[in-house]
Scaffold this active site. Structure first.
Site, PDB file in Angstrom:
ATOM      1  CG  HIS A  87      -1.772  -1.208   1.352  1.00 59.45           C
ATOM      2  ND1 HIS A  87      -1.279  -2.429   1.744  1.00 59.45           N
ATOM      3  CD2 HIS A  87      -3.094  -1.379   1.114  1.00 59.45           C
ATOM      4  CE1 HIS A  87      -2.266  -3.307   1.768  1.00 59.45           C
ATOM      5  NE2 HIS A  87      -3.369  -2.699   1.383  1.00 59.45           N
ATOM      6  CG  HIS A 147      -3.438  -0.290   5.029  1.00 57.59           C
ATOM      7  ND1 HIS A 147      -4.484  -0.126   5.920  1.00 57.59           N
ATOM      8  CD2 HIS A 147      -3.349   0.882   4.351  1.00 57.59           C
ATOM      9  CE1 HIS A 147      -4.992   1.091   5.773  1.00 57.59           C
ATOM     10  NE2 HIS A 147      -4.326   1.717   4.841  1.00 57.59           N
ATOM     11  CG  HIS A 203      -5.937   1.476  -0.379  1.00 60.29           C
ATOM     12  ND1 HIS A 203      -5.791   2.046   0.867  1.00 60.29           N
ATOM     13  CD2 HIS A 203      -6.294   0.191  -0.166  1.00 60.29           C
ATOM     14  CE1 HIS A 203      -6.050   1.143   1.793  1.00 60.29           C
ATOM     15  NE2 HIS A 203      -6.367   0.006   1.188  1.00 60.29           N
ATOM     16  CB  SER A 240     -23.455 -11.635  35.790  1.00 60.74           C
ATOM     17  OG  SER A 240     -24.031 -12.866  35.412  1.00 60.74           O
TER      18      SER A 240
END
Length: 692
Positions: free
Chosen positions: A36, A76, A284, A407
């Protein structure tokens, strides 16, 4: 006449360094035929400014505890990080925190970008490359992890700083993009960061309006600035990603901000400088192409045919910037810490133990021992009692739940435990809210900060945490994930709350230790094992309902948990003809069936197997002693998918498990319907032996 060589000005060296980052990124992607390039071309000025003008980081010691942290959430664009780690000559450090005397990322690594064994992989990888603070792959994980880092710094500063001794006061710089903004985990993390007032955290948003499919106007048109203002962040904007002065000013505003995190919107142009791919999706995720590379370098004023060029003066410029600043800051901190050690030796010792992921002396003292009890205690209750002891013995053990503390029984209730909030950053109870996605990543951020974190929710919601769990295994972090309501114990809520496939899916993650203890004492031993892990995450899967606490004077000691599986009950003479194998709540079912079989003269053995992973790492001799190869009559009992159990029951064995989803009904009715009762196990054992 001797030619006069003009010395480049600082401004010229700044631009030369920025273009070096750009061209190294372009060349690496082009040579790898993968990657990229567009984002490194756009963000080189930002990363240069953070590293060489602002960040406190010593390249000679990338693990200095009070260093500023840099997170590349849009991972990336990893060539940004590999370029700057190389140009700063950041040193490599091994798993024992020893400096190896060579660079973390070499120019040859960059030439071999995305190739096998290169220290310049496709995305930043913690533990593989020194100088990488966290692994960032799935978008949004990096920004969420950085929230954990910021919480960690706040907690460390509160516990260890003293007047005139700011031992911890580092900042976290996180670069992110449109993908991080779109992923839901980012919203969860941003909301919590603002609530906690994490003013040590800065996100810089690469606002380039481009994703893989094209311009973001096709999917993403919200007002991001307004969104972050609504969260409660300090929102700034820099309108030109090439303006280092304005970037540095915005970062300075962040450093002076108090009471809230900072969000900087940086308007940029993906593929900056490329004549034909500037501001396009084509920049890109693919190489520019040879001709476009030449044209782009021409636009930068760069030698068009030069590859992997680091011009004269660039290394020295980084040495004069981050190298000198980082060394000075590190030296001052080391001197400060030595004075701190003289005045606060116990606290200094804690810090050093924590940094090495060691445990304090006596960390397992006073752990509960539960007496035999047919009615028993729920796994979650035993866990709560154990956690409350461990958290008092281990100062840096802290954690919480995704709004399920009462819980999950993960609340620390002892005096002084406290609750981590903006005005009480020393609290050890963390409240994540109903944000399981980000909770997992935040836990990883705490773990890379060297505290020991745990986080809890219902087992069914482990799906929401799965990317972070996987990354914790990939990073080799000792993060603790606590899951309760492990099977059908939450019966009436129905199949939406009854995990079926989850055990199998977590057992499939390499490097993850998954433990499903069978009674209260197995829970204690599971924690004893988990706490000693330094480079592995662990999943603890616990029951909602009470489980009988086994009589350990009659049955084997629960310390067998440390070997993953052990012989819990055996036939007279230890010569079994049938083996019952179970985990968790089904262990007591197997024990009851075993007693029935022995009473009928059938030589039965019960094997408790809380952890497949631990068991698989034992010697073949031990494994064969637990599951003798000559005993082929075997039955596995587990309220979960039968997937994977073939390895233990073999071709002649049987599995009592789930091949469908569950149902909404009281637990006893569900156990009867799906066959998780001693009588059913006894009957199947006889069938396997041919005595049905």
């Amino acid at each position: 006449m001797t030619p006069v060589v003009e010395t480049p000005t600082t401004t010229e060296l700044d631009q030369l360094s920025i273009n070096t980052i750009r061209t190294l990124s372009i060349d690496a992607v082009q040579q790898a035929k993968s990657g990229h390039p567009g984002t490194p071309m756009a963000l080189a000025p930002l990363v240069y400014t953070i590293w060489n003008r602002v960040m406190r980081f010593d390249p000679r010691d990338p693990l200095w505890p009070n260093r500023d942290r840099f997170v590349l959430s849009n991972g990336h664009a990893s060539m940004l990080l590999w370029s700057v780690l190389h140009l700063t000559r950041t040193q490599a450090v091994n798993a024992d925190y020893e400096n190896l005397g060579h660079p973390s990322v070499t120019l040859d690594d960059i030439r071999r970008f995305r190739q096998l064994d290169s220290k310049a992989p496709g995305h930043p990888e913690y533990h593989w490359v020194s100088g990488v603070e966290t692994t960032t792959g799935p978008l949004g994980q990096g920004i969420a992890t950085s929230v954990g880092m910021a919480i960690g710094e706040k907690w460390l500063a509160n516990r260890y700083n003293r007047p005139d001794f700011p031992i911890f006061d580092y900042k976290i710089y996180t670069v992110c993009g449109d993908g991080c903004m779109m992923e839901g985990i980012g919203s969860e993390a941003a909301s919590l960061a603002a609530h906690l007032g994490l003013d040590n955290l800065c996100w810089i948003y690469d606002n380039n309006h481009i994703t893989i499919e094209g311009n973001t106007k096709i999917t993403f048109t919200e007002d991001v600035a307004a969104r972050f203002l609504a969260y409660g962040w300090n929102v700034l904007r820099v309108g030109d990603a090439n303006d280092c002065e304005r970037i540095e000013h915005a970062l300075d505003v962040f450093r002076r901000e108090t009471g809230r995190p900072t969000f900087i919107i940086l308007d940029s142009h993906i593929g900056y400088g490329s004549p034909h791919k500037h501001d396009t999706a084509a920049a890109h995720g693919e190489p520019l192409g040879d001709e476009e590379v030449r044209l782009t370098k021409r636009a930068y004023g760069w030698p068009e045919d030069a590859k992997f060029l680091v011009p004269d003066g660039v290394y020295e410029h980084f040495e004069d910037g981050i190298g000198r600043r980082g060394a000075d800051s590190h030296r001052e901190w080391t001197q400060l810490f030595e004075a701190y050690r003289a005045q606060y030796p116990e606290l200094a010792a804690e810090i050093e133990q924590m940094q090495r992921r060691e445990l304090p002396s006596g960390w397992d003292r006073n752990l509960p021992v539960f007496p035999s009890d047919a009615k028993g205690i729920a796994g979650r209750d035993a866990s709560g009692k154990t956690l409350n002891v461990l958290a008092q013995n281990i100062p840096w053990l802290l954690g919480g739940s995704a709004d399920l503390g009462p819980s999950n029984k993960t609340l620390l209730t002892y005096e002084g435990a406290g609750h981590f909030q903006a005005n009480s950053p020393g609290g050890k109870n963390l409240h994540f809210g109903i944000r399981e996605h980000s909770m997992g990543a935040i836990l990883n951020g705490l773990a890379v900060s060297k505290v020991r974190p745990y986080g809890a929710t219902f087992f069914i919601f482990s799906d929401y945490e799965r990317p972070a769990i996987r990354l914790s295994a990939l990073m080799e972090l000792p993060t603790i994930f606590v899951f309760t309501h492990d099977a059908m114990g939450d019966g009436e809520d129905g199949p939406t709350h009854q995990p079926v496939e989850h055990l199998a899916s977590l057992r499939a993650i390499p490097g993850l230790v998954t433990l499903r203890p069978g009674d209260a004492n197995e829970v204690v031993e599971a924690y004893r094992y988990i706490m000693q892990l330094r480079h592995q995450p662990a999943v603890l899967v616990l029951s909602r309902q009470p489980l009988p606490t086994l009589d350990r004077t009659k049955y084997a000691a629960a310390t067998g948990v440390a070997r993953g599986a052990y012989v819990l009950a055996d036939a007279p003479g230890a010569n079994p003809e049938v083996i019952l194998i179970a985990s968790g709540s089904e262990v007591s079912v197997a024990v009851d069936a075993h007693e029935n079989l022995v009473a009928e003269g059938i030589r039965s053995r019960v094997v408790s197997i809380p952890s497949w992973d631990i068991f698989e790492h034992q010697t073949r001799e031990y494994r064969d002693s637990v599951l003798p190869p000559n005993v082929t009559a075997r039955i596995a009992i587990e309220q979960a998918s039968t997937f994977g159990w073939e390895r233990y029951v073999g071709a002649k064995g049987r599995m009592i498990g789930m091949t469908t989803f569950g149902a909404s009904a009281p637990l006893k009715e569900l156990q009867r319907k799906f066959g998780f009762e001693p009588a059913r196990v006894t009957a199947v054992a006889k069938e396997v032996l041919g005595r049905g």
